[in-house]
Design an enzyme around this catalytic site. Structure first.
Site, PDB file in Angstrom:
ATOM      1  N   ASP A   1      -7.245   7.294  14.689  1.00  0.00           N
ATOM      2  CA  ASP A   1      -7.518   7.184  13.240  1.00  0.00           C
ATOM      3  C   ASP A   1      -8.263   5.876  13.009  1.00  0.00           C
ATOM      4  O   ASP A   1      -8.001   5.152  12.049  1.00  0.00           O
ATOM      5  CB  ASP A   1      -6.205   7.218  12.449  1.00  0.00           C
ATOM      6  CG  ASP A   1      -6.448   7.399  10.947  1.00  0.00           C
ATOM      7  OD1 ASP A   1      -7.561   7.795  10.570  1.00  0.00           O
ATOM      8  OD2 ASP A   1      -5.519   7.138  10.155  1.00  0.00           O
TER       9      ASP A   1
ATOM     10  N   LYS B   1       6.930  -1.052   7.186  1.00  0.00           N
ATOM     11  CA  LYS B   1       6.190   0.201   7.044  1.00  0.00           C
ATOM     12  C   LYS B   1       7.215   1.317   6.982  1.00  0.00           C
ATOM     13  O   LYS B   1       7.932   1.573   7.957  1.00  0.00           O
ATOM     14  CB  LYS B   1       5.226   0.387   8.220  1.00  0.00           C
ATOM     15  CG  LYS B   1       4.369   1.630   8.074  1.00  0.00           C
ATOM     16  CD  LYS B   1       3.193   1.636   9.033  1.00  0.00           C
ATOM     17  CE  LYS B   1       2.412   2.929   8.907  1.00  0.00           C
ATOM     18  NZ  LYS B   1       1.226   2.976   9.756  1.00  0.00           N
TER      19      LYS B   1
ATOM     20  N   VAL C   1       3.889   0.608   2.507  1.00  0.00           N
ATOM     21  CA  VAL C   1       4.019  -0.668   3.196  1.00  0.00           C
ATOM     22  C   VAL C   1       4.475  -1.734   2.195  1.00  0.00           C
ATOM     23  O   VAL C   1       3.879  -1.882   1.128  1.00  0.00           O
ATOM     24  CB  VAL C   1       2.675  -1.065   3.851  1.00  0.00           C
ATOM     25  CG1 VAL C   1       2.782  -2.405   4.536  1.00  0.00           C
ATOM     26  CG2 VAL C   1       2.245  -0.005   4.861  1.00  0.00           C
TER      27      VAL C   1
ATOM     28  N   GLY D   1       0.296   5.007   1.064  1.00  0.00           N
ATOM     29  CA  GLY D   1      -0.624   5.987   1.640  1.00  0.00           C
ATOM     30  C   GLY D   1       0.020   7.351   1.649  1.00  0.00           C
ATOM     31  O   GLY D   1       1.073   7.553   1.058  1.00  0.00           O
ATOM     32  N   LYS D   2      -0.645   8.269   2.329  1.00  0.00           N
ATOM     33  CA  LYS D   2      -0.117   9.629   2.367  1.00  0.00           C
ATOM     34  C   LYS D   2       1.140   9.697   3.225  1.00  0.00           C
ATOM     35  O   LYS D   2       2.062  10.423   2.924  1.00  0.00           O
ATOM     36  CB  LYS D   2      -1.179  10.590   2.924  1.00  0.00           C
ATOM     37  CG  LYS D   2      -2.072  11.126   1.822  1.00  0.00           C
ATOM     38  CD  LYS D   2      -2.888  12.293   2.314  1.00  0.00           C
ATOM     39  CE  LYS D   2      -3.900  11.816   3.338  1.00  0.00           C
ATOM     40  NZ  LYS D   2      -4.875  12.788   3.763  1.00  0.00           N
ATOM     41  N   GLU D   3       1.144   8.919   4.293  1.00  0.00           N
ATOM     42  CA  GLU D   3       2.261   9.051   5.216  1.00  0.00           C
ATOM     43  C   GLU D   3       3.234   7.887   5.182  1.00  0.00           C
ATOM     44  O   GLU D   3       4.314   7.983   5.737  1.00  0.00           O
ATOM     45  CB  GLU D   3       1.738   9.206   6.644  1.00  0.00           C
ATOM     46  CG  GLU D   3       1.030  10.499   6.875  1.00  0.00           C
ATOM     47  CD  GLU D   3      -0.441  10.266   7.141  1.00  0.00           C
ATOM     48  OE1 GLU D   3      -1.171  11.262   7.157  1.00  0.00           O
ATOM     49  OE2 GLU D   3      -0.864   9.133   7.320  1.00  0.00           O
TER      50      GLU D   3
ATOM     51  N   SER E   1       0.838  -1.202   0.000  1.00  0.00           N
ATOM     52  CA  SER E   1       0.000   0.000   0.000  1.00  0.00           C
ATOM     53  C   SER E   1       0.871   1.249   0.000  1.00  0.00           C
ATOM     54  O   SER E   1       1.971   1.269   0.556  1.00  0.00           O
ATOM     55  CB  SER E   1      -0.899  -0.028   1.242  1.00  0.00           C
ATOM     56  OG  SER E   1      -0.840   1.185   1.935  1.00  0.00           O
TER      57      SER E   1
HETATM   58  P1  ADP Z   1      -1.133   4.359   6.486  1.00  0.00           P
HETATM   59  O1  ADP Z   1      -0.695   5.250   7.596  1.00  0.00           O
HETATM   60  O2  ADP Z   1      -0.454   4.646   5.202  1.00  0.00           O
HETATM   61  O3  ADP Z   1      -2.636   4.246   6.382  1.00  0.00           O
HETATM   62  P2  ADP Z   1      -1.250   1.637   7.463  1.00  0.00           P
HETATM   63  O4  ADP Z   1      -0.490   1.172   8.646  1.00  0.00           O
HETATM   64  O5  ADP Z   1      -2.717   1.836   7.631  1.00  0.00           O
HETATM   65  O6  ADP Z   1      -0.563   2.924   6.896  1.00  0.00           O
HETATM   66  O7  ADP Z   1      -0.993   0.595   6.301  1.00  0.00           O
HETATM   67  C1  ADP Z   1      -1.522   0.770   5.025  1.00  0.00           C
HETATM   68  C2  ADP Z   1      -2.063  -0.536   4.497  1.00  0.00           C
HETATM   69  O8  ADP Z   1      -1.045  -1.513   4.487  1.00  0.00           O
HETATM   70  C3  ADP Z   1      -3.159  -1.114   5.346  1.00  0.00           C
HETATM   71  O9  ADP Z   1      -4.415  -0.653   4.949  1.00  0.00           O
HETATM   72  C4  ADP Z   1      -3.026  -2.594   5.130  1.00  0.00           C
HETATM   73  O10 ADP Z   1      -3.723  -2.990   3.980  1.00  0.00           O
HETATM   74  C5  ADP Z   1      -1.550  -2.772   4.882  1.00  0.00           C
HETATM   75  N1  ADP Z   1      -0.876  -3.177   6.101  1.00  0.00           N
HETATM   76  C6  ADP Z   1      -0.275  -2.400   7.040  1.00  0.00           C
HETATM   77  N2  ADP Z   1       0.262  -3.117   8.011  1.00  0.00           N
HETATM   78  C7  ADP Z   1       0.015  -4.403   7.712  1.00  0.00           C
HETATM   79  C8  ADP Z   1       0.321  -5.652   8.330  1.00  0.00           C
HETATM   80  N3  ADP Z   1       1.001  -5.716   9.476  1.00  0.00           N
HETATM   81  N4  ADP Z   1      -0.093  -6.771   7.692  1.00  0.00           N
HETATM   82  C9  ADP Z   1      -0.778  -6.733   6.562  1.00  0.00           C
HETATM   83  N5  ADP Z   1      -1.084  -5.599   5.919  1.00  0.00           N
HETATM   84  C10 ADP Z   1      -0.706  -4.460   6.480  1.00  0.00           C
HETATM   85 MG    MG Z   2      -4.061   3.390   7.458  1.00  0.00          MG
END
Ligand code: ADP
Ligand code: MG
Length: 475
Positions: free
Chosen positions: A351, A235, A215, A210-212, A208
């Site tokens: 969040d 991450k 992953v 995202g903005k911040e 993924s």
């Molecule tokens: P952001 O701050 O960019 O939203 P997230 O921690 O929500 O970051 O991670 C973005 C995406 O990555 C999540 O929506 C999920 O789909 C995937 N993701 C993040 N951490 C995990 C994890 N430990 N296992 C599986 N998928 C993950």
């Molecule tokens: Mg998120």
């Protein structure tokens, strides 16, 4: 090679045909239409006379000389004998090449021509267009004796310069966007180092962006003899600072980071986000909340266990299709998670929504806790209220009739008994803000943070007994 040669021959024949049609179309008309844009063979390729090519290049390097030789004389040099016949249809006969005398003027008396002569200048200006950046299409004048006035030339030059600046800016943006993908060279190096050190077996792909953060999925190796889970995620907190500026308030007022926040430069603050997520996850793990296990933190990269299987991440609650019973069950799980998070971990997610909850093995897993704060944070209760709104709205939309409303959920999680009354959100919210304010004042007076958000009456009873917030060992 053979195919290319055949193609070239074919294209040339096509162009010949086009030229014939162009000639037929234009006839003797004074206004002619050029089919140049439809030609297949680039004039450069079309030129098979090597001598011509050299001449053309020579004039390019010395535009002034080319200007004197006039554009008309210059252009046909690029053409083959075949194309010249077509070109000369439009050309005025080549002007006699003039060599500029060193003294700056030629002729005498009435026939004197200075270097300011409009015709000379015009031709010079036309030739100077060759100095524009290659991406600026100035055309080739098609053998016309073009004379650009100084005014026209100057505005073309200005336009060209501003276009160049713009394209440089765009380019810079593109370069920057590599950083937006978070994998700038420094990050890449850190990632390579993890693979080199054997912590990771391989880094596979991006899950993924995202903005911040970005992953990545990776396969674990081993760390200090301990095995790393088979599947992990990296991450990577983005090293571009713009997004984080909006999120300052989540960390700036977090007492755990307050001293360091003030001292650090913005780049290092990004590392604090990763660190904050790590601490919050550790607290959650200790309270047996379903969330990723922290494996390793290196600067702005947090390695944690992967929620999912065989490279496929668990779906977000937003995307998963659940039966009514499962959905109801999911709601109760979320309620319980929020309560445990608040009461045992002393955290508000801040969040929480269907985007940051994953459905895996029949359970709701919480992720994305870098912005989570303690309830005593000056805006902690507002964040909790927002979380409650997201959760309540989501489950109600998914038809869970048991899902609590926003206000009930807030009270159920926080244990505060804010009167729900007329269900006016503004009133409820004002009460929350007032509570936060009272808590802040209380903190100011005592000089320390208290954990429980106290109501006015409790505050009076409590005089003297002020349990300070116990910081985690890892904080
Ligand atoms: P952001 O701050 O960019 O939203 P997230 O921690 O929500 O970051 O991670 C973005 C995406 O990555 C999540 O929506 C999920 O789909 C995937 N993701 C993040 N951490 C995990 C994890 N430990 N296992 C599986 N998928 C993950
Ligand atoms: Mg998120």
């Amino acid at each position: 090679m053979l195919a290319q040669m055949l193609q070239m021959q074919f294209d040339r024949e096509f162009d010949d045909q086009l030229r014939r049609e162009e000639k037929k179309f234009n006839g003797d008309s004074k206004v002619s239409i050029s089919f140049e844009n439809y030609r297949k063979v680039h004039p450069y390729e079309d030129s098979d006379g090597s001598e011509d090519e050299v001449d053309w290049q020579d004039t390019r390097h010395d535009p002034y000389r080319a200007g004197n030789a006039t554009a008309t004389a210059r252009v046909p040099l690029r053409r083959t004998a075949r194309s010249q016949s077509a070109l000369f249809l439009f050309c005025s006969p080549p002007a006699k090449a003039q060599t500029a005398p060193r003294r700056g003027f030629a002729g005498k008396g009435k026939n004197i021509t200075t270097k300011h002569d409009a015709v000379t200048c015009g031709r010079k200006n036309t030739a100077r267009m060759d100095n524009f950046a290659p991406e600026v299409h100035v055309g080739d004048g098609l053998g016309m004796d073009l004379k650009l006035s100084n005014q026209v030339f100057n505005s073309l030059k200005q336009h060209c310069a501003s276009e160049q600046r713009r394209s440089a800016r765009l380019h810079e943006k593109k370069e920057h966007s590599t950083a937006e993908q978070a994998v700038d060279p420094r990050t890449r190096l850190l990632m390579y180092k993890m693979v080199n050190a054997g912590v990771l077996d391989s880094i596979n792909g991006c899950i993924s962006t995202g903005k911040e953060s970005v992953v990545f999925h990776a396969n674990g190796g081993s760390l200090d003899e301990r095995p790393v889970p088979d599947e992990v995620v990296l991450k990577v907190f983005k090293t571009t600072l713009n997004e984080f500026r909006n999120r300052d308030r989540y960390i700036k007022d977090d007492y755990r980071f307050i001293d360091r926040f003030a001292k650090l430069n913005p780049r290092k603050i990004i590392r604090l986000w990763a660190e904050k997520e790590m601490h919050n996850l550790s607290r959650m793990k200790a309270a047996a909340i379903a969330c990723p296990d922290v494996v390793l933190l290196r600067k702005h990269i947090l390695v944690m266990s992967f929620i999912g299987r065989d490279h496929v991440p668990a779906p977000k609650l937003k995307d998963v299709v659940l039966s009514c019973d499962d959905m109801k069950n999911a709601f109760y799980q979320v309620l319980h998670l929020m309560q445990t998070l608040y009461a045992e971990c002393h955290l508000v997610h801040a969040d929480l929504s269907e985007y940051n909850m994953l459905w895996h093995q029949g359970k709701v897993w919480l992720i994305d806790v870098s912005q989570s704060v303690e309830p005593t944070h000056p805006h902690g209760l507002e964040f909790l209220f927002r979380d409650c709104r997201n959760v309540s709205t989501f489950f109600q939309k998914r038809g869970v009739s048991e899902a609590l409303g926003i206000f009930e959920l807030f009270n159920a999680v926080s244990g505060l008994n804010i009167p729900i009354g007329a269900e006016n959100e503004a009133e409820f919210f004002a009460e929350i803000v007032a509570l936060e304010k009272r808590n802040e004042d209380h903190v100011q007076r005592r000089g320390k943070k208290t954990f429980a958000v106290v109501s006015e009456e409790e505050e009076e009873d409590e005089e003297g007994a002020d349990p300070p917030l116990e910081a985690d060992a890892d904080d």
